[in-house]
Design a protein around this motif. Structure first.
Motif, short mmCIF file in Angstrom:
data_model
loop_
_atom_site.label_atom_id
_atom_site.label_comp_id
_atom_site.label_asym_id
_atom_site.label_seq_id
_atom_site.Cartn_x
_atom_site.Cartn_y
_atom_site.Cartn_z
N LEU A 189 0.74 0.21 -4.71
CA LEU A 189 0.39 -0.93 -5.56
C LEU A 189 -0.98 -1.50 -5.23
O LEU A 189 -1.58 -2.17 -6.07
N ILE A 190 -1.45 -1.25 -4.02
CA ILE A 190 -2.80 -1.69 -3.62
C ILE A 190 -3.47 -0.56 -2.84
O ILE A 190 -2.79 0.30 -2.26
N ALA A 191 -4.79 -0.61 -2.80
CA ALA A 191 -5.55 0.34 -1.97
C ALA A 191 -5.33 -0.03 -0.51
O ALA A 191 -4.82 -1.10 -0.18
N ASP A 192 -5.73 0.84 0.39
CA ASP A 192 -5.56 0.60 1.82
C ASP A 192 -6.21 -0.72 2.20
O ASP A 192 -7.41 -0.90 2.04
N THR B 107 -4.00 -1.26 -7.70
CA THR B 107 -3.94 -0.07 -8.54
C THR B 107 -3.55 -0.51 -9.95
O THR B 107 -3.19 -1.68 -10.18
N ASP B 108 -3.57 0.41 -10.91
CA ASP B 108 -3.16 0.07 -12.27
C ASP B 108 -1.73 -0.47 -12.27
O ASP B 108 -1.44 -1.50 -12.88
N GLU B 109 -0.83 0.21 -11.56
CA GLU B 109 0.56 -0.23 -11.50
C GLU B 109 0.68 -1.55 -10.74
O GLU B 109 1.47 -2.41 -11.11
N GLY B 110 -0.08 -1.70 -9.68
CA GLY B 110 -0.07 -2.95 -8.93
C GLY B 110 -0.54 -4.12 -9.76
O GLY B 110 0.03 -5.22 -9.70
N HIS C 267 0.84 -1.21 0.00
CA HIS C 267 0.00 0.00 0.00
C HIS C 267 0.87 1.26 0.00
O HIS C 267 0.61 2.19 -0.76
N ALA C 268 1.91 1.26 0.82
CA ALA C 268 2.82 2.41 0.89
C ALA C 268 3.50 2.66 -0.46
O ALA C 268 3.81 3.81 -0.79
N ARG C 269 3.70 1.61 -1.24
CA ARG C 269 4.32 1.74 -2.56
C ARG C 269 3.30 2.09 -3.63
O ARG C 269 3.65 2.26 -4.81
#
Length: 77
Positions: free
Chosen positions: A43-46, A57-60, A39-41
């Motif tokens: 890549l995912i929502a909280d 996320t799109d990047e995740g 999440h901090a990076r």
């Protein structure tokens, strides 16, 4: 022995791709510290919520598929 958390996070992100459903949701039954780092990076929502899944996320989503293929598939012959 020193644990490489980056490798753990890569494996968790790859396994999130394995459990994808509804286009970008994945079951969040993994280590909470790893999920917090993802999440901090960005890549995912909280991951801290009542849902049993987390949103990539799109990047995740892109990285999770790439890592899954690199870590868990064999080259085609």
């Amino acid at each position: 022995m020193e644990i490489d958390r980056d490798k753990i996070d890569d494996a968790v992100l790859a396994l999130l791709w394995l459990t994808l459903h509804d286009e970008r949701r994945a079951w969040k039954g993994f280590d909470w510290d790893a999920l917090e780092r993802l999440h901090a990076r960005g890549l995912i929502a909280d991951p801290v919520n009542k849902a049993k899944s987390v949103i990539l996320t799109d990047e995740g989503l892109r990285q999770s598929e790439e890592l899954f293929r690199a870590l868990f598939t064999r080259p085609r012959s």
